[in-house]
Design an enzyme around this catalytic site. Structure first.
Site, PDB file in Angstrom:
ATOM      1  CG  HIS A 122      72.659 -31.699   0.500  1.00  0.00           C
ATOM      2  ND1 HIS A 122      71.754 -32.530   0.208  1.00  0.00           N
ATOM      3  CD2 HIS A 122      72.072 -30.324   0.851  1.00  0.00           C
ATOM      4  CE1 HIS A 122      70.495 -31.938   0.045  1.00  0.00           C
ATOM      5  NE2 HIS A 122      70.548 -30.771   0.286  1.00  0.00           N
TER       6      HIS A 122
ATOM      7  CG  HIS B 222      76.117 -51.862  13.417  1.00  0.00           C
ATOM      8  ND1 HIS B 222      77.084 -52.137  14.732  1.00  0.00           N
ATOM      9  CD2 HIS B 222      75.556 -53.229  13.637  1.00  0.00           C
ATOM     10  CE1 HIS B 222      76.661 -53.126  15.450  1.00  0.00           C
ATOM     11  NE2 HIS B 222      75.546 -53.758  14.889  1.00  0.00           N
TER      12      HIS B 222
ATOM     13  CB  CYS C  36      70.899 -32.570  -3.485  1.00  0.00           C
ATOM     14  SG  CYS C  36      72.519 -32.867  -3.415  1.00  0.00           S
TER      15      CYS C  36
END
Length: 343
Positions: free
Chosen positions: A245, A333, A129
């Site tokens: 981000h 997980h 990004c």
């Protein structure tokens, strides 16, 4: 022999025998700091002890009895895996935030000084990004002092990564292992991988190469991080940073405009006559306003140091990036939800 050290967990002292070896020092530091393995730096410029080749050397023979040591965790395969797992999961939060409507709402604020609007251009969540956000603001510019194959002016993340790597390798005295926190060759090899994030080093290099001041506005704090400030660059671009981000700020003249080809993404750092406020300063103020809107109305940031998360697969609840990465590694997980603060 008494040795002082500092580490990410704080400073301390060690009492060792006058004939202690490097191997004994490393063992004592692992016990004292709690790190599984450590890298010990000393001297100026800082250099690392070699726990293999220097294991039997005495501390006195290396002059370490007069040194204040710097201790950092070794970047072992496990720690790299933990970091990558945490980054991937944290990046999922950025995707979740975007899918809550930020991407589709065309978040914007007025720029009355130019009878226009500033809009958030949300970048893909693909670990590149930063490069995508900057690349869109550099269209049409040519890099300075760059070697190798030149991009055409349309800057893909891969092209910008190559420019960064070429720049680092061309200045070994500036981009040392101390600055990069790993061997330059290794740093460059990693930076060319599409799943490795860019950061402050890359923003500084791109600012220098294109002679553009790059400003990143932090959503959570409103602070502005400036790269290339005061170096006489004529133009400025603005990014939005949500801790994990990067997005791009653009100026549009038709409200709701979705076509990015008509975006304005660079503004003057100073006014032509030196008497009036430059448009770049107005843009920064309005960008901070947009970030307050993102924070207050959309919670468009993730604090990886203190967020509280729950595993949707087993009900585990934990706080912070480190605990999250550990749980993901131990269980496999990945279905995680952030528990938002409602106070």
């Amino acid at each position: 022999m008494k040795l002082r050290y500092r580490s990410p967990s704080g400073g301390g002292t060690l009492e060792l025998d006058d004939a202690a070896t490097v191997s004994q020092l490393l063992a004592a530091l692992r016990t004292s700091t709690g790190f599984t393995d450590v890298i010990v730096k000393y001297g100026w410029p800082p250099r690392a002890l070699n726990g293999t080749d220097q294991a039997s050397a005495t501390l006195q023979s290396l002059g370490l009895q007069r040194e204040s040591l710097t201790v950092v965790p070794d970047e072992s395969a496990a720690s790299v895996a933990e970091t990558r797992a945490a980054e991937n999961i944290a990046d999922a939060y950025a995707r979740e935030a975007a899918t809550k409507g930020v991407k589709d709402q065309n978040i914007s604020v007025p720029l009355p000084e130019n009878n226009s609007r500033l809009v958030l251009r949300v970048m893909p969540d693909d670990n590149s990004c930063l490069f995508t956000a900057v690349g869109g603001a550099l269209r049409g510019l040519e890099p300075h002092h760059a070697s190798g194959t030149q991009p055409s002016g349309d800057y893909t993340p891969a092209a910008l990564r190559r420019l960064v790597v070429e720049h680092i390798l061309s200045q070994p005295d500036k981009f040392t292992e101390v600055v990069l926190e790993m061997a330059p060759e290794r740093y460059c090899a990693r930076m060319q991988q599409p799943d490795v994030w860019g950061g402050a080093i890359e923003l500084g290099i791109l600012s220098e190469l294109f002679r553009v001041e790059i400003c990143a506005v932090d959503v959570k704090t409103g602070s502005v991080f400036r790269y290339g400030e005061g170096l006489g660059y004529e133009l400025r671009c603005v990014l939005v940073y949500s801790n994990i981000h990067y997005d791009r700020i653009a100026e549009i003249f038709v409200e709701g405009q979705e076509e990015m080809d008509f975006d304005v993404t660079r503004w003057p750092v100073s006014s032509a006559d030196g008497s009036s406020t430059p448009m770049g300063d107005y843009v920064l103020v309005r960008a901070q306003e947009l970030c307050r809107k993102l924070k207050d109305e959309h919670h468009y940031y993730t604090d990886t140091s203190d967020f509280v998360v729950m595993c949707n697969q087993c009900g585990w609840v934990g706080q912070g990036q480190k605990a999250l990465a550990k749980h993901s590694l131990e269980t496999g997980h990945t279905e995680i939800s952030e528990i938002e603060d409602t106070t």
